[in-house]
Design an enzyme around this catalytic site. Sequence first.
Site, PDB file in Angstrom:
ATOM      1  N   GLU A   1       0.951  -1.418   0.104  1.00  0.00           N
ATOM      2  CA  GLU A   1       0.039  -0.062  -0.115  1.00  0.00           C
ATOM      3  C   GLU A   1       0.874   1.300   0.002  1.00  0.00           C
ATOM      4  OE1 GLU A   1      -3.061   0.257   2.977  1.00  0.00           O
ATOM      5  OE2 GLU A   1      -4.230  -1.350   1.864  1.00  0.00           O
TER       6      GLU A   1
ATOM      7  N   HIS B   1       8.475 -26.588  -0.163  1.00  0.00           N
ATOM      8  CA  HIS B   1       7.893 -27.682  -0.844  1.00  0.00           C
ATOM      9  C   HIS B   1       6.647 -27.304  -1.639  1.00  0.00           C
ATOM     10  CE1 HIS B   1      10.161 -30.833   1.631  1.00  0.00           C
ATOM     11  NE2 HIS B   1      10.060 -29.778   2.384  1.00  0.00           N
TER      12      HIS B   1
ATOM     13  N   LYS C   1     -13.140   1.432  -1.490  1.00  0.00           N
ATOM     14  CA  LYS C   1     -14.286   1.648  -0.427  1.00  0.00           C
ATOM     15  C   LYS C   1     -15.439   2.337  -0.956  1.00  0.00           C
ATOM     16  CE  LYS C   1     -11.132   1.628   3.553  1.00  0.00           C
ATOM     17  NZ  LYS C   1     -10.513   2.550   4.779  1.00  0.00           N
TER      18      LYS C   1
END
Length: 475
Positions: free
Chosen positions: A301, A330, A444
């Site tokens: 951000e 892995h 938002k």
Amino acid sequence: MSCKCNCNSGTELLKVDYNNMMSDILGDEGISQNELEVMSPVVENAFNDVKEGRGKGMMGWTDLPYVQDAICDEIIETAKGVRDWAESFVVLGIGGSALGPTAVFQALCHMRHNELSKDKRNAPKFYVEDNVDPERMYALLDVIDVEKTCFNIITKSGATSETMSQYLIIVDILKKAVGKDISKHIIATTDHEKGNLIKIAKEENLKTFYIEDSVGGRFSELTPVGLLPAAVLGIDIKGMLAGAAQMDKVCMESDIEKNPALMAATLQYIAMAKGKNISVMMPYADSLKFMADWYCQIWAESLGKNIDNAGNSVNYGQTPVKALGVTDQHSQVQLYVEGPFDKVVTFLSVEKFRKVLVIPHGCEDIPDVAFLGGHTMNELLQAEKEATEYALTKAKRMNHTIILPEVNANTVGQLLYFFEMKTAFAGALLDINTYNQPGVEEGKNATYALLGKNGYDVKKAELDNAPQKSSKYII
Ligand code: PA5
């Protein structure tokens, strides 16, 4: 070639081993001393920007290690009260209002905290609810007794839809269970004035802690956002702040060779210019697993920006990826060793674990298993880290290691502050606004428009006029 940190007070400081970033080891794929020297005027400017910006604008976070004695006492007092009666403590928040509490809980509490008996836990069960998945909310309600639960609603803006919807759900349930006065059950952490939560908190007479306007969400872990949940868990919050203060002093060292955050930021900056667009954060300690999540937010951000401070279109950023050693050896390491040359891997390693586990001797007739006996799990983990580091380095992949002497409140404070400083220096080197998040705000605002919030008619019209999806591309 470790940074020459001033280990001058308190707990030993974390170190950054950046050998495997350098051309001495990686050849042409590495960074030369000359490249670092050429950069020094730019680095000096960036350093001065950060130093001069301390405590100003959105850099209030640099004051946090020094100015919170009184608030810490109030937090510890409040936390004691909560611990006396609450069986569960639930954080309702998202992003910078959730990732820090999760990371610190994982680092400093028992790894099976919620499954321990009450006596051994010595603190309420702990949950961080940072999503609005209805199944997850029902699952939480299945395992807590709201009458014995304290909720900490955390939102700096006091407006985030996810957090406020959780608030509405919990208040509705609480009022049905305990009656109109819910003040014992909810603590608010928010801005002094802005947003809706502060108004609600006053109306409902909620105990409230504050986030200063000058501290952004992702830089807020060392405010009451992180300090209250930590104190409820019995974590030494003054120790965390002391660690941050120790790190702050080192980060104000102008000599890059004595300043680990400035060095780490500069190396990442040069790496970005060489096309390393991915930053992998790989702790070799389960306790630091969620530090990688917290890092991903602050790095993404803060640095992911489309314009620089002069208004030029730049589209900067380095995509953070989280991995866990040894688990992801892995899963992801094959890609890191042989895939594109587009990553810098940062290992987080711990010198002294809080436990030592000896692997017993056994299977003596099977040498390929028996060789493990007598070693410790600690040795195995360290050997696997060194082996992965070796494989990456042999394949000429940039990597470096942040070494914590041990995991405790002080070193966790150091680490959080180190990453904050590293991000600030990187943002200054890129000459961008490190502290805004217009991309997050866009999402938002679109959510508000879609759900019919007052004042978002223009945004709703914009969404309605955006190119519409065609069913022909949905199969
Ligand atoms: O760093 C940020 O500012 C964001 O990630 C916020 O932390 C996140 O969006 C939550 O915001 P708020 O605390 O206002 O609810």
